[in-house]
Design a protein around this motif. Sequence first.
Motif, short mmCIF file in Angstrom:
data_model
loop_
_atom_site.label_atom_id
_atom_site.label_comp_id
_atom_site.label_asym_id
_atom_site.label_seq_id
_atom_site.Cartn_x
_atom_site.Cartn_y
_atom_site.Cartn_z
N THR A 1 1.08 -1.48 0.27
CA THR A 1 -0.18 -0.12 -0.25
C THR A 1 1.10 1.08 0.13
O THR A 1 0.59 2.33 0.20
N ALA A 2 2.07 0.98 -0.37
CA ALA A 2 3.26 2.68 -0.12
C ALA A 2 3.12 3.29 -0.81
O ALA A 2 2.38 2.67 -1.96
N GLU A 3 2.65 4.71 -1.07
CA GLU A 3 2.78 5.51 -2.14
C GLU A 3 3.91 5.81 -3.12
O GLU A 3 2.72 5.73 -3.97
N THR A 4 4.35 4.98 -2.88
CA THR A 4 6.10 4.76 -4.28
C THR A 4 6.31 3.60 -4.41
O THR A 4 6.13 2.70 -3.75
N LYS A 5 5.91 3.55 -5.55
CA LYS A 5 6.88 2.02 -5.72
C LYS A 5 7.93 2.11 -6.97
O LYS A 5 7.82 3.52 -7.48
N VAL A 6 8.95 1.55 -6.92
CA VAL A 6 10.33 1.42 -7.32
C VAL A 6 10.81 -0.14 -8.19
O VAL A 6 10.18 -1.15 -7.72
N HIS A 7 10.73 0.22 -9.35
CA HIS A 7 10.47 -1.36 -9.78
C HIS A 7 12.64 -0.68 -10.48
O HIS A 7 12.65 0.01 -11.24
N LEU A 8 13.23 -1.96 -10.09
CA LEU A 8 14.32 -2.12 -10.61
C LEU A 8 14.69 -3.74 -11.50
O LEU A 8 14.02 -4.03 -10.62
N GLN A 9 15.72 -2.86 -12.63
CA GLN A 9 15.95 -4.24 -13.24
C GLN A 9 17.33 -4.36 -13.66
O GLN A 9 17.54 -3.12 -14.17
N ALA A 10 18.37 -5.43 -14.25
CA ALA A 10 18.96 -5.23 -14.24
C ALA A 10 18.89 -6.58 -15.54
O ALA A 10 18.23 -7.90 -15.83
N ALA A 11 20.58 -6.41 -16.61
CA ALA A 11 20.62 -8.18 -17.46
C ALA A 11 19.54 -7.50 -18.27
O ALA A 11 19.27 -8.73 -19.22
N LEU A 12 18.90 -6.54 -19.18
CA LEU A 12 17.87 -6.76 -20.28
C LEU A 12 18.57 -7.30 -21.72
O LEU A 12 18.06 -7.43 -22.06
N HIS A 13 20.05 -6.40 -21.53
CA HIS A 13 20.71 -7.19 -22.58
C HIS A 13 21.45 -8.36 -21.27
O HIS A 13 22.50 -8.37 -20.41
N ALA A 14 21.47 -9.24 -22.14
CA ALA A 14 21.89 -10.31 -20.80
C ALA A 14 23.24 -10.93 -20.61
O ALA A 14 23.75 -11.26 -19.56
N ASP A 15 23.95 -10.09 -21.68
CA ASP A 15 25.18 -10.14 -21.50
C ASP A 15 26.16 -9.10 -20.61
O ASP A 15 27.09 -9.06 -20.72
#
Length: 379
Positions: A30-44
């Motif tokens: 229910t937090a007001e802020t959402k953070v999306h983190l991702q790595a290695a979309l370029h998998a190499d």
Amino acid sequence: MTFQQHTLTLPGDTPGHSTTLYWYSAGPETAETKVHLQAALHADEQPGTMVLHHLLPMLREADAAGKLRARFVIFPSVNPLGLATRVLRRHIGRYDLETGVNFNRRWPDLYPQIAQAIAGRLTADPKANIALIRNAVRAWLDSQQPATAAQKLRLAVLKSAHDADIVLDLHCDDESLIHIFTSPELMPGLQDLADRMGAAATLTAEDSGGGSFDEVLPGLYRKAQRAHPDLPIPMGAETATLEYRGQADTHDETGINDARGLFDFFADRGLIDASAPAARPMPAATPFEATEVLRADGPGLLAYRVGLGDKVKKGDIVADIIAMDGPQAFLARTPLRAGTNGFILSRASAKYTVTGASVAKIVGTEILPARAGGYLLED
């Protein structure tokens, strides 16, 4: 405690194959802020995965202590399909081998997909407008029927990111200093991130030309703003591509320091109840159009005359290209010169080059005519 692992099985495109996508969530739903983190979309590109490997226990500990004030969603390796693209003992994780498409290109232009759904429904309430746009995007995503594993993966990632307030896509360059790509409207707002990362450069562009992941949400809100100039529509997401040095820079020492930089950034924002030491100010943002992508004008062996961070002037020799054919094969050297004043942000780690290949990026301050309005990526 809210820290939790999640999985999604993606059916493969050939018999007997499937892929599992892993991610984590932490913090109040229910937090007001959402953070999306991702790595290695370029998998190499693994340095970002190392950063998130070290950030996850920090978030887990903060969560156990009740210190998370935001909802965090973390994809440490967001492209399991790319992890499988090994050919002749080499990892080809940047491109989908079936289609040839770069995994960080051709992400959808969302505004045309939702323009009709929000027409006549926007109001003078900026928060309500953001909610309306996000709901419309969610409805459009829910209506999609992806066929291939790559399409299903992209849909899953967009469903996570579309309603996030902060979206950080962790990448790396070939051989490079730390830097950031983001949208011009988000600066100087993200200067605190640049300072915490120790970014040597923050490069901005509305549209770099390739449909990169970090441009999806800024493009959505920018187009909504321009279509409705009389209504308050904030930029509903702070998004950036974070380039954590070069491909070989996957080390515990740097990963721990970089994870601490992200943790402190979130603490600065009040998203984690923690204190952090003062950050060292880093350079202000410059237009990506002012960065020269220096390309080889012929094939051969690269002999660099400059290192990362070195300052150069227009006309200075950045590298020599040693001829590997012709009457002066392995004798002749052709100088490759800087086309602008600036500093060396990146170089090529593979020293055998071909015509048109990127050799270096030179960060300057003056927009280059050849770059203005053009395709800005390497690719």
